[in-house]
Scaffold this motif. Structure first.
Motif, PDB file in Angstrom:
ATOM      1  N   VAL A 178       0.819  -1.223  -0.022  1.00 26.29           N
ATOM      2  CA  VAL A 178       0.211  -0.144  -0.116  1.00 26.29           C
ATOM      3  C   VAL A 178       0.895   1.287   0.008  1.00 26.29           C
ATOM      4  O   VAL A 178       1.867   1.459   0.727  1.00 26.29           O
ATOM      5  CB  VAL A 178      -0.998  -0.102   1.316  1.00 26.29           C
ATOM      6  N   GLN A 179       0.476   2.194  -1.024  1.00 25.38           N
ATOM      7  CA  GLN A 179       1.451   3.357  -0.859  1.00 25.38           C
ATOM      8  C   GLN A 179       0.446   4.761  -0.700  1.00 25.38           C
ATOM      9  O   GLN A 179      -0.731   4.706  -0.894  1.00 25.38           O
ATOM     10  CB  GLN A 179       2.052   3.611  -2.342  1.00 25.38           C
ATOM     11  N   ILE A 180       1.109   5.838   0.081  1.00 22.01           N
ATOM     12  CA  ILE A 180       0.271   6.925   0.305  1.00 22.01           C
ATOM     13  C   ILE A 180       1.248   7.878  -0.129  1.00 22.01           C
ATOM     14  O   ILE A 180       2.503   7.871   0.161  1.00 22.01           O
ATOM     15  CB  ILE A 180      -0.119   7.006   1.668  1.00 22.01           C
ATOM     16  N   GLU A 208       4.133   2.081   2.461  1.00 15.62           N
ATOM     17  CA  GLU A 208       4.983   2.941   1.935  1.00 15.62           C
ATOM     18  C   GLU A 208       4.766   4.449   1.942  1.00 15.62           C
ATOM     19  O   GLU A 208       3.877   4.738   1.034  1.00 15.62           O
ATOM     20  CB  GLU A 208       5.478   2.543   0.610  1.00 15.62           C
ATOM     21  N   ALA A 209       5.448   5.287   2.200  1.00 12.12           N
ATOM     22  CA  ALA A 209       5.191   6.869   1.906  1.00 12.12           C
ATOM     23  C   ALA A 209       6.237   7.099   0.709  1.00 12.12           C
ATOM     24  O   ALA A 209       7.014   6.956   0.671  1.00 12.12           O
ATOM     25  CB  ALA A 209       5.633   7.604   3.016  1.00 12.12           C
ATOM     26  N   VAL A 210       5.403   7.796  -0.311  1.00 15.81           N
ATOM     27  CA  VAL A 210       5.816   7.964  -1.448  1.00 15.81           C
ATOM     28  C   VAL A 210       6.123   9.548  -1.623  1.00 15.81           C
ATOM     29  O   VAL A 210       5.113  10.360  -1.307  1.00 15.81           O
ATOM     30  CB  VAL A 210       4.978   7.698  -2.678  1.00 15.81           C
ATOM     31  N   ALA A 211       7.243  10.105  -1.898  1.00 17.00           N
ATOM     32  CA  ALA A 211       7.632  11.334  -2.047  1.00 17.00           C
ATOM     33  C   ALA A 211       7.956  11.744  -3.585  1.00 17.00           C
ATOM     34  O   ALA A 211       8.066  10.751  -4.323  1.00 17.00           O
ATOM     35  CB  ALA A 211       8.822  11.854  -1.164  1.00 17.00           C
ATOM     36  N   VAL A 227       8.962   3.308   5.144  1.00 14.72           N
ATOM     37  CA  VAL A 227       7.998   2.152   5.107  1.00 14.72           C
ATOM     38  C   VAL A 227       7.703   2.107   6.605  1.00 14.72           C
ATOM     39  O   VAL A 227       8.730   2.083   7.519  1.00 14.72           O
ATOM     40  CB  VAL A 227       8.644   0.945   4.749  1.00 14.72           C
ATOM     41  N   ASP A 228       6.307   2.105   7.032  1.00 16.22           N
ATOM     42  CA  ASP A 228       6.175   1.832   8.352  1.00 16.22           C
ATOM     43  C   ASP A 228       6.050   0.425   8.664  1.00 16.22           C
ATOM     44  O   ASP A 228       6.332  -0.544   8.044  1.00 16.22           O
ATOM     45  CB  ASP A 228       4.590   2.641   8.867  1.00 16.22           C
TER      46      ASP A 228
END
Ligand code: ZN
Length: 135
Positions: A3-5, A118-121, A112-113
């Motif tokens: 999952v990506q945010i 995944e936190a996407v920048a 990644v938590d």
């Protein structure tokens, strides 16, 4: 796939990642953050507007701080009156940066938590740069 945010609200993920702005319905001024009123004309209606994924560098600075990896921060003109500040990748020698250097948006996994989300920048890279990074 994990999952990506997006790391920021104005980054849209998916097959064609892009930035989006809030556009004033009355005068087309663009803002990355949601506003109660337009700073240019005081109108209160906004709509979401996708932004170009390519632009040109209008300003940059090289940041070197202690033991951290140096990086280049750039201001990118995306056209239609929109500029965005971001980091530049793929051009480590500031002498290579010329006025109007063309760059394009790219995204990468910034963290990644514990649950694997995944936190996407985003950042920008020179057009023609071939490195494939992250998401
Ligand atoms: Zn306005």
């Amino acid at each position: 796939m994990a999952v990506q945010i997006p790391a920021v609200d104005y980054l849209v993920l998916g097959d064609q990642p892009h930035l989006q702005a809030w556009r004033c319905v009355a005068c087309s001024a663009a803002y990355f953050d949601r506003r109660n009123a337009c700073a240019r004309c005081f109108a209160t209606s906004f709509s979401r507007s996708p932004l170009a994924t390519e632009g040109v560098i209008t300003a940059f600075t090289r940041v070197e701080r202690g033991a951290k990896q140096p990086f280049t921060s750039v201001v990118v003109d995306l056209g239609e009156g929109v500029t965005v500040k971001a980091n530049l990748r793929g051009m480590d020698d500031p002498a290579q940066i010329k006025p109007e250097t063309k760059v394009r948006l790219y995204t990468f996994v910034a963290g990644v938590d514990d649950e694997g989300t995944e936190a996407v920048a985003f950042a920008f890279e020179p057009v023609g740069h071939s490195e494939v990074v992250g998401a």
